[in-house]
Design an enzyme around this catalytic site. Structure first.
Site, mmCIF file in Angstrom:
data_model
loop_
_atom_site.group_PDB
_atom_site.id
_atom_site.type_symbol
_atom_site.label_atom_id
_atom_site.label_comp_id
_atom_site.label_asym_id
_atom_site.label_seq_id
_atom_site.Cartn_x
_atom_site.Cartn_y
_atom_site.Cartn_z
ATOM 1 N N ASP A 192 0.728 -1.278 0.014
ATOM 2 C CA ASP A 192 -0.135 -0.101 -0.018
ATOM 3 C C ASP A 192 1.038 1.277 -0.078
ATOM 4 O OD1 ASP A 192 -2.952 0.626 1.193
ATOM 5 O OD2 ASP A 192 -1.492 2.305 1.337
ATOM 6 N N TYR A 260 -12.395 3.626 -2.959
ATOM 7 C CA TYR A 260 -12.149 3.296 -4.242
ATOM 8 C C TYR A 260 -12.891 2.000 -4.560
ATOM 9 C CZ TYR A 260 -8.152 6.451 -3.597
ATOM 10 O OH TYR A 260 -7.505 7.610 -3.282
ATOM 11 N N HIS A 264 -10.617 -4.750 -3.483
ATOM 12 C CA HIS A 264 -9.460 -4.905 -2.904
ATOM 13 C C HIS A 264 -9.346 -5.198 -1.471
ATOM 14 C CE1 HIS A 264 -10.548 -0.678 -2.232
ATOM 15 N NE2 HIS A 264 -9.873 -0.828 -1.341
#
Ligand code: M7G
Length: 324
Positions: A192, A260, A264
């Site tokens: 990340d 987003y 994920h």
């Protein structure tokens, strides 16, 4: 801009800070060194948030006439850097009293690096994302999702261009830790961008699914179990192999709401209080798997709670619909 780059020539190399920015689709989504994005040109508009304890500051400003958010963060110490830090630093005495003394330590340049994140051009939504605001808990039923949340996020979501760049190897390709290329159950695992990878205490990776039709936890059904199990198992194995951290020391979870809307999964080290790992936002992947095993429609139908910040347009939509 090309002219400016050429004219800057060699001097540009010695400028204080250069940042890499992943460009948008128009530029082929490729990473490029951008001398036009130099922080010496950054003009502060206002500080969005800062924390003496976390030693970070979030700043809204302008970079070459574009809106930008810059995040500066002092990084943790690492044990292996201590010998160089002690041998190469100069100490200046501040005060001495009996057995107690305090100093200002001037460390070698290498130790003075500041983790810097630049979002440019930044949208108003980015500015709000990083601004300190009160949060309010919202309870969203399956119907609320269809009638309030989904229409809102279809109009006001953050671009997932950066996600597509990763999946298509147009950005961060060299940072990929593991990939399963299968279009249905495959994913890319990489650090990340909040993690500087210098120490394992704050380890933070994300697994990004190759399939592009799952927006969030809300879309998950039992047909996605092979994908979720694959991410959980292979993601943990890859992290154990690369960083020697056993799977039972990893917190593996999804955010609801995410920022987003492309599926994920977050992998953080247990014990590290990662931003967004609190109960009102994080859903353990192992729980998600079990819930879907008991009921394929679990996340389609259940009421889900999550925090929204005061200036989030979605909060207003919930108020306008009489749901708050
Ligand atoms: P999220 O739950 O959608 O949003 O998670 P959050 O930022 O509110 O937590 C997205 C995750 O992707 C976050 O942990 C981000 O730090 C991370 N992330 C965001 N961007 C734009 C990037 C990027 O460009 N590269 C990488 N490697 N990680 C990113």
């Amino acid at each position: 801009m090309a002219d400016k780059r050429e004219a800057d020539g060699a001097e540009a190399e010695s400028l204080p800070v250069r940042v890499k920015i992943a460009k948008t689709e128009e530029d082929g989504g490729r990473e490029e060194d951008g001398p036009e994005h130099i922080l010496s040109e950054f003009q502060t508009v206002r500080v969005l948030r800062d924390s003496a304890r976390e030693k970070n500051i979030f700043i809204h400003g302008k970079l070459a006439d574009e809106e930008a958010v810059v995040i500066l963060e002092k990084t943790p110490f690492t044990e292996d850097s201590l010998p160089d830090l002690f041998s190469g630093s100069v100490l200046r005495l501040e005060m001495k009293n009996d057995i107690y003394s305090t100093y200002r330590l001037q460390a070698p340049l290498l130790f003075n690096e500041i983790k810097t994140t630049v979002v440019c051009p930044a949208t108003e939504k980015h500015v709000k994302k990083y601004q300190r605001q009160e949060s309010y808990l919202v309870e969203e039923t399956g119907e609320d999702y269809q009638s309030i949340t989904l229409p809102y996020l279809q109009q006001h979501n953050f671009s997932v261009q950066w996600v597509h760049n990763i999946l298509e190897k147009k950005a961060e390709a060299e940072r990929i830790v593991y990939e399963d290329p299968d279009p249905k159950v495959g994913f890319v695992l990489l650090p990340d961008f909040k993690w500087d990878q210098k120490q394992l205490d704050d380890l933070y990776l994300i697994a990004i699914a190759h399939c592009r039709d799952i927006k969030s936890l809300r879309d998950l059904e039992s047909e996605h179990l092979p994908l979720l199990k694959n991410i959980l198992q292979k993601g943990k194995e890859a992290i154990t192999e690369r960083y020697c951290i056993p799977g039972n020391q990893l917190r593996v979870y999804l955010h609801y709401q995410p920022s987003y809307y492309h599926l994920h999964v977050h992998f953080t080290k247990l014990g590290y209080e990662a931003p967004g790992c609190s109960v009102e936002r994080a859903h353990l992947l192992s729980d998600v798997i079990q819930n879907l095993q008991s009921d394929s429609q679990y996340y389609r139908t259940r009421a889900l709670c999550f925090p929204l910040r005061a200036e989030d347009g979605l909060l207003q939509r919930f108020k306008d619909s009489g749901r708050l």
